[in-house]
Design a protein around this motif. Structure first.
Motif, PDB file in Angstrom:
ATOM      1  N   GLY A  44       0.784  -1.238   0.000  1.00  0.00           N
ATOM      2  CA  GLY A  44       0.000   0.000   0.000  1.00  0.00           C
ATOM      3  C   GLY A  44       0.812   1.281   0.000  1.00  0.00           C
ATOM      4  N   THR A  76      -4.889  -3.008  -3.028  1.00  0.00           N
ATOM      5  CA  THR A  76      -3.868  -2.267  -3.768  1.00  0.00           C
ATOM      6  C   THR A  76      -3.553  -2.981  -5.079  1.00  0.00           C
ATOM      7  N   THR A 118     -12.253   4.105   2.150  1.00  0.00           N
ATOM      8  CA  THR A 118     -11.005   4.113   2.909  1.00  0.00           C
ATOM      9  C   THR A 118     -10.086   3.021   2.360  1.00  0.00           C
ATOM     10  N   THR A 120      -5.459   1.992   1.578  1.00  0.00           N
ATOM     11  CA  THR A 120      -4.055   2.388   1.702  1.00  0.00           C
ATOM     12  C   THR A 120      -3.806   3.635   0.848  1.00  0.00           C
ATOM     13  N   ASN A 121      -2.657   4.238   1.019  1.00  0.00           N
ATOM     14  CA  ASN A 121      -2.299   5.394   0.191  1.00  0.00           C
ATOM     15  C   ASN A 121      -2.380   5.059  -1.289  1.00  0.00           C
ATOM     16  N   THR A 123      -4.068   2.622  -2.874  1.00  0.00           N
ATOM     17  CA  THR A 123      -5.436   2.357  -3.329  1.00  0.00           C
ATOM     18  C   THR A 123      -6.200   3.664  -3.517  1.00  0.00           C
ATOM     19  N   ILE A 124      -6.097   4.554  -2.554  1.00  0.00           N
ATOM     20  CA  ILE A 124      -6.825   5.825  -2.649  1.00  0.00           C
ATOM     21  C   ILE A 124      -6.299   6.657  -3.819  1.00  0.00           C
ATOM     22  N   LYS A 125      -4.981   6.652  -3.969  1.00  0.00           N
ATOM     23  CA  LYS A 125      -4.365   7.427  -5.053  1.00  0.00           C
ATOM     24  C   LYS A 125      -4.845   6.942  -6.428  1.00  0.00           C
ATOM     25  N   GLU A 143     -13.015  10.205  -0.286  1.00  0.00           N
ATOM     26  CA  GLU A 143     -11.949   9.206  -0.168  1.00  0.00           C
ATOM     27  C   GLU A 143     -11.025   9.592   0.968  1.00  0.00           C
ATOM     28  N   ALA A 145      -7.271   8.112   2.655  1.00  0.00           N
ATOM     29  CA  ALA A 145      -6.200   7.130   2.868  1.00  0.00           C
ATOM     30  C   ALA A 145      -6.011   6.961   4.372  1.00  0.00           C
ATOM     31  N   GLY A 147      -3.862   4.568   6.038  1.00  0.00           N
ATOM     32  CA  GLY A 147      -2.831   3.539   6.070  1.00  0.00           C
ATOM     33  C   GLY A 147      -2.389   3.100   7.465  1.00  0.00           C
ATOM     34  N   CYS A 184      -9.378  -2.336   2.329  1.00  0.00           N
ATOM     35  CA  CYS A 184      -8.080  -2.954   2.617  1.00  0.00           C
ATOM     36  C   CYS A 184      -8.372  -4.205   3.435  1.00  0.00           C
TER      37      CYS A 184
END
Lengths: 263, 263
Positions: A44, A76, A118, A120-121, A123-125, A143, A145, A147, A184
């Motif tokens: 993530g 991710t 919500t 990981t960084n 996934t959100i990105k 959204e 993140a 993490g 996640c």
């Protein structure tokens, strides 16, 4: 798919066991091959290209087994590598993001409802959830993140002051959502904490969502009384076994654990 | 060592920049080659064998440069792979654990003083600090794995409620130490928080310790006005550069960043 159904589960580490749990309860498969890239976990925080590269290495691993379907338990991986995996795999590949979005459509009929994603960084990105939700007509999506929840779960911190402070830190300025995607594999383990913070919010769980998705898209039914599981890890399969015992199910279902190729 | 001194710095990720900062202030080197295994960070949750394997791959990388000394900024690497690296390297290799212990001996003369070692799970599990401290005669040593601090620093959380709760979680039942070893490259970034929790405790910082160690063991003197740095990362060197800017020094010292071989 063949009569003796065999699934591969790919995860960055041990988190995918939360998806395995749901699959075991559904009794869809005769056998499950679990592969956790424990030597390189977590994904993530990594780059798109790295995530794709590691995922294709996992694909090579699964080609050694006669699996019918590959399920990428990791959000991710599902966010970045699913198209590439589908393109290159000689078997069906299913991620957890599409199922998660399907679960939203089944539970939330109002397209103006506030959906909070919500993850990981990474996934959100990727904005993958948002894109798919928008395609389904939802127009009020947030959204976040989150993490640190991964680290807390890894440290076996499932509640208490640190958890409360982290919930506040992430969500204090966010309007209460109608539905929240726990995007996640680690997050379902702190489901109660999510629900404590966001009372009455509908929580979407990847593992439960994928069971429904497999039913609807592959006509799977729970015909197996017992699913055999084989564990493979890029390091320390014993630790994976330990976590499996703790999180999920009784020891009897853990048949074998092996190291796989080294990365 | 040659006249134009060139050092290699090996870290699991970006954390080693806290050691680089001390080395820059000391002006020991003409050039620094920084290698962060950002694609596989963090090491602190990994196995001994994996850590050694990754470290030897890093060694192969450094063999491409004409370095005089390799400094393993990462405590986890220093705990598990330093002997193997020393055995195989064609140049000097120095870890951060020996320097940290040397710093204790210089600052704490009373052998009954309470020394608290903090680090990642892997570093603490190695008992390397304790072993070396015992060899120096210290007999009142505590150890505490405080891996969550790594995640907090990575998330840029340097204080506040989560930090307070985490400090309490780890240290509430620990008797106030006379000296505390910040045995992870990330921890000096929350030095103030450590000091807030343990007032009057002497904090041992790997970066500062290694400067002293190099002076004493290699007769280094700060003769260079400017140290050139080249950055290499197994993924996303741009992100490394970003962190370097934020944490450490002005942009002008960042000369070049490159991807290195892929893992």
């Amino acid at each position: 798919m063949t009569k003796q159904l065999k699934a591969g589960i790919f995860d960055s580490g041990a988190g995918g066991l939360s998806v395995v749990k749901s699959l075991l309860e559904a009794n869809f498969f005769d056998e499950i091959i679990y592969y956790g890239d424990t030597a390189r976990v977590p994904y993530g925080i990594k780059d798109k290209n790295t995530i794709i590269r590691y995922s294709l290495e996992a694909l090579e691993f699964f080609k050694n087994f006669n699996i019918d379907i590959l399920i990428t338990a990791c959000n991710t991986v599902s966010a970045y590598a699913i198209e590439e995996l589908k393109k290159q795999a000689p078997f069906d590949v299913v991620g957890v993001i599409e199922p998660g979005v399907l679960a939203v459509t089944e539970k939330i009929k109002n397209k103006n409802a506030h959906i909070l994603v919500t993850g990981t960084n990474a996934t959100i990105k990727s904005k993958k959830y948002t894109k798919l939700l928008q395609e389904k007509g939802y127009n009020n999506i947030s959204e976040k993140a989150t993490g640190l929840f991964v680290s807390l779960v890894e440290e076996q911190i499932f509640g208490g002051k640190i958890m409360d402070a982290t919930m506040e830190y992430y969500f204090n300025n966010i309007k209460k959502p109608d539905a929240l995607i726990m995007g996640c594999t680690h997050f379902p383990l702190i489901k109660n904490e999510y629900q404590k913070f966001f009372k009455d919010t509908v929580l979407i769980h990847s593992g439960e969502a994928i069971v429904q998705y497999l039913k609807e898209n592959f006509n799977l039914t729970g015909k197996y009384q017992k699913t055999n599981i084989k564990y493979f890890a890029t390091e320390n399969p014993e630790h994976l076994k330990e976590i499996a015992k703790q999180w999920l199910f009784d020891d009897s279902k853990i048949l074998q654990e092996n190291k796989c190729q080294k990365f």
